[in-house]
Structures are given as structure tokens and as C-alpha cells.
Design an enzyme around this catalytic site. Structure first.
Site, PDB file in Angstrom:
ATOM      1  N   HIS A  37      -2.458  14.677  -3.562  1.00 24.17           N
ATOM      2  CA  HIS A  37      -3.663  13.929  -3.922  1.00 24.17           C
ATOM      3  C   HIS A  37      -4.923  14.776  -3.763  1.00 24.17           C
ATOM      4  CE1 HIS A  37      -1.353  10.225  -4.201  1.00 24.17           C
ATOM      5  NE2 HIS A  37      -2.420   9.654  -4.698  1.00 24.17           N
ATOM      6  N   LYS A 102       2.641   1.767   1.688  1.00 25.28           N
ATOM      7  CA  LYS A 102       2.723   0.710   2.700  1.00 25.28           C
ATOM      8  C   LYS A 102       1.388   0.601   3.413  1.00 25.28           C
ATOM      9  CE  LYS A 102       4.588   3.596   6.449  1.00 25.28           C
ATOM     10  NZ  LYS A 102       3.659   3.547   7.585  1.00 25.28           N
TER      11      LYS A 102
END
Lengths: 175, 280
Positions: A37, A102
Site C-alpha cells: 500500500h 478485519k
């Protein structure tokens, strides 16, 4: 009852999803976590094009364990999503449709999800051995020097997830 | 005097880390099974069922329970009448290296925290806590710690006037802030007293205690139970998706401290609390 969905997701399918729905995902997705990322973010800020086209795609936040011989992949459960929050609005604005991870997301991510009609799924943290059984194919894509953090394309079949933040911004963690 | 060969230490460490990564303790299995009986929501039941199935697959196929096979942590009780034939620290790191490479475990350690962040590619170095004990004992308690839960842990120095209420408030605030991130139902290790670093080490050691154990001092055992009840009333639930089981246990360790302080450390561990002991 779980809703069966095919990846890449269609916009009309995403609109029907409600926070808390159980889904089974089948099709292709990309993997990327912290280091990948950061590279995406730096590349876009430097005016470079990304090595993958994220439009309509799904990104799974995962760094798997190595595969044993004769296994498609090693255990591959979700990592905590909040660490990707800094980079996520940019990817959503570039057309990313869905993320799997999550835990909670910040307000900037939730706004970007609503703005782009996207969706955030939660997979079950720590169910990595079980989840690996729903990954039927694993191909390396880019950033191979990042090891477990490199970008791969998985083909998944009936990958169990929960809709954590729907396209209206409803958040299962804030109920 | 007793001599232990460095190769025996290395081989023991290798075997420990492979097995602890693939085989969850029976205490955790029992705790998850008990949680399944009391949960009412379909989501909470589905999550707990997935976790029990996951742990069964991991054991049967000898694959890691979780992809985050963590940093390698060891508590060693090192008898003062024991001499290691060779290099103790090297033997430990060689054992960890072989376990993580030959055992198909994930390498999750970077060499420098801020600048290079380059993966060491063998999961070394291990974090080693040694305690010199009297005699010829050589006991190793090893565990692997994932950082989804490690990142949610905190240490705070309280004033003595904060008392037990201050301790409770800090533990509960830490768990509430962590919410769904540390992969609940969690194991909560609490270290109280000592110094800043001693409290943190005790908190880690507390996460390596069995889920069905309790502090030998009844006052601390009661505090463990009270905190567990309060955490489970928060409703975080399995995977943070709501339910009655937010923690499987709260384990407290304590030590004498300074007249001016109550150090408190809260080390949160996910439901995959992986640790094993061996005596050489």
C-alpha cells in the site's frame, strides 16, 4: 444463509449488501498489505501508474505463511485493516470496489466507501488455515522483493466473509 | 554442574516453535468450546465454529493456526549449575531460524524498526528473557506473538492513590479501545508492579499462562475474574462482531514496586494464544 457473490463485484450487487450480511466470495482478487500500500501511495503521488489496475477490483489485506509442498497456499487470514486507512481513500477514488480485512476503519475510509459505492468485508482473524482452503489458485503479480507482503492474484471459491461496512456507510463494528 | 549441548537446545527450540504454531493448547480449545455453548447470536456461533474448525485443520495438517506466526519469544529458567557447551543465544536463534524455514512459518521480522524495515528472512532475532535460578534446571517456555494484538497493548504508570480502581479502569479502557482489532476472544495478560519494563515483561509472561489457571493470591484471582466479567459485558464478541465472549481469560502477574507508583501493563493476545514449555 450466506449470499454467494462473484468477483469482480458488480455495482448493483454491492448496493444490495447490508452490514452484517454473511457472504461467500468466488472469483479473482488481489492481495496487498502495509508495504505494498505504501508503494502504491508513493507511486501515485510521484505521478507513476500502478502495476495493477484497481478499477472494480477487490483487495485482500493478507500476508500468507509459505505453502507446504503440494499445498496451493499456506495459511492466509486477514490482517488488521486500520493500518491501510491512510492509503485507502486514494485507491477507492481510483475505482477500487471492495476490500477484505478485519477490524475498524476510520471516518475518511467510510466516507470514501460511501462516495464510491464500495464495500468493506471482514474475514475472520485467526481462521487462516480454514481460509486457505477457499483459495484455489495463487499467482505472483508484483513487488516480489516484499516477500509475504508482495502483491498476488488469488482465485477464491466460497471465501466466507461478513459485510463490515456497506455502501451506505453502515458499520457492523458501531452497532 | 550439568552440561547441556548447544545442539540439544537448538533442536528443542526448533521442535517447540513448529509444534506451538500448529497445535493450540487444550485450554484454549476448552475455552472456545465453552464459549460456543453460551453464545446466542448466529454470527458469534459461526465465528467460534470457524475457529474450532481452523484449529483442527491446523493440527491435522501440521500447518500454522494463523499466518501471523509472530515474533519468537522465550522465557528461560537457567539453572546456575548449568553450563551450555557452545553459544546459548546462537543456539536459540539457530533453532528459531530452522523452525521458521523448515516449518513453513511466516518470516515477520524486520531488521530496523524505522529506517530500513528489511525482512531478516528467517524470523530472527528471538526475544529472550532469561532468569537465573538455583540448581540444574533448564526450562524453556516459548511462544509466538502476532502483532495484530501486540499493537493493541499498553503500559501506564499509575499513582498509588489510583488503587485497584485505577488498575481496573486502565485494563478495561485498553481492551475497549482495542475493540475488534486484536482478534477476540482475547487472552489478557496484566503485569502489575515492579518497574516500567518489569510490568511489561510480567504482562507478556501472563499471556503464556494457561487460560484455565488463576493467580495463587486470592485477591488477584478475584480481580482476574472481575475483569473477565467486565470485559465480556462489553459485547465486543468473537471477531468483534458482537457477542458474550470478548475474552477467554485475564491472567495477572504482580511484583513489589516503588512507594511512588503502580506500574500496570496490559498485553493483549489473540484467541490463538500459542505457547509451550519444555525442560531439558
Amino acid at each position: 444463509m450466506s449470499i454467494k457473490l462473484t468477483l469482480p463485484l458488480k455495482k448493483e450487487d454491492i448496493k444490495k449488501l447490508k452490514a452484517g450480511d454473511s457472504v461467500l466470495l468466488s472469483g479473482e482478487l488481489y492481495t496487498a498489505r502495509d508495504a505494498a500500500h505504501k508503494r502504491f501511495y508513493d507511486m501515485v503521488n510521484n505521478g507513476e501508474s500502478l502495476p495493477i489496475n484497481v478499477e472494480n477490483e477487490t483487495i485482500y489485506y493478507v500476508g500468507p505463511a509459505p505453502a507446504k509442498p503440494n499445498f496451493v497456499i499456506g495459511p492466509a487470514g486477514p490482517t488488521s485493516s486500520y493500518r491501510m486507512d491512510k492509503y485507502t481513500p486514494m485507491l477507492l477514488d481510483m475505482g477500487l470496489s471492495a476490500m477484505i480485512g478485519k477490524g475498524e476503519r476510520n471516518d475518511e475510509v467510510i466516507k470514501a466507501i460511501v462516495r464510491n459505492g464500495a464495500v468493506y468485508f471482514a474475514a475472520i482473524g485467526g481462521a487462516a488455515a480454514l481460509i486457505s482452503k477457499s483459495i484455489v489458485k495463487d499467482e505472483p503479480v508484483c513487488f516480489e522483493d516484499l516477500g509475504t507482503e508482495s502483491v498476488h492474484k488469488y482465485t477464491v471459491k466460497d471465501f466466507p466473509c461478513i459485510v463490515a461496512i456497506d455502501s451506505m456507510g453502515n458499520d457492523v463494528y458501531k452497532r | 554442574m550439568r552440561i547441556i549441548k548447544d545442539t540439544d537446545i537448538k533442536n528443542a527450540i526448533k521442535a517447540l516453535f513448529i509444534s506451538l504454531n500448529c497445535e493450540i493448547g487444550d485450554d484454549i480449545t476448552t475455552a472456545l468450546t465453552n464459549a460456543l455453548k453460551i453464545e446466542e447470536s448466529d454470527t458469534a456461533k459461526a465465528v467460534l465454529t470457524q475457529l474450532l474448525t481452523n484449529n483442527k485443520i491446523a493440527r491435522e495438517e501440521q500447518i500454522p493456526i494463523c499466518q501471523d506466526t509472530g515474533m519468537a519469544i522465550l522465557f528461560v529458567e537457567y539453572g546456575d549449575k548449568v553450563v551450555v557447551d557452545g553459544d546459548f543465544t546462537k543456539a536459540v536463534n539457530d533453532g528459531v531460524r530452522e523452525a521458521y524455514i523448515d516449518g513453513y512459518l511466516r518470516k515477520s521480522v524486520v531488521d530496523d524498526p524505522v529506517f530500513d524495515r528489511k525482512n531478516t528472512n528467517d524470523n530472527t532475532p528471538a526475544v529472550i528473557h532469561t532468569r537465573i535460578v538455583s540448581g540444574e534446571t533448564f526450562k524453556i517456555t516459548a511462544g509466538c506473538k502476532g502483532f495484530g494484538s501486540e499493537n493493541m497493548s499498553k503500559t501506564k504508570m499509575l499513582a498509588p492513590s489510583a488503587g485497584v480502581e485505577g488498575v481496573k479502569d486502565f485494563v478495561l479502557e485498553t481492551v475497549r479501545t482495542a475493540g475488534p482489532n486484536p482478534c477476540p476472544p482475547i487472552v489478557v495478560g496484566v503485569g502489575i508492579g515492579g518497574t516500567f519494563e518489569q510490568a511489561s515483561v510480567m504482562a507478556k509472561k501472563a499471556t503464556f499462562r494457561r487460560a484455565d489457571s488463576e493467580n495463587a493470591d486470592k485477591r488477584y484471582a478475584d480481580l482476574e475474574q472481575e475483569l473477565l466479567n467486565s470485559i465480556n459485558e462489553m459485547g465486543i464478541g468473537p471477531a468483534g462482531l458482537g457477542g458474550k465472549t470478548s475474552a477467554l481469560c485475564v491472567n495477572i502477574e504482580y511484583a513489589p514496586t516503588h512507594i511512588a507508583s503502580i506500574p500496570v501493563a496490559v498485553n493483549i493476545c489473540c484467541h490463538a494464544a500459542r505457547h509451550k514449555s519444555i525442560e531439558l
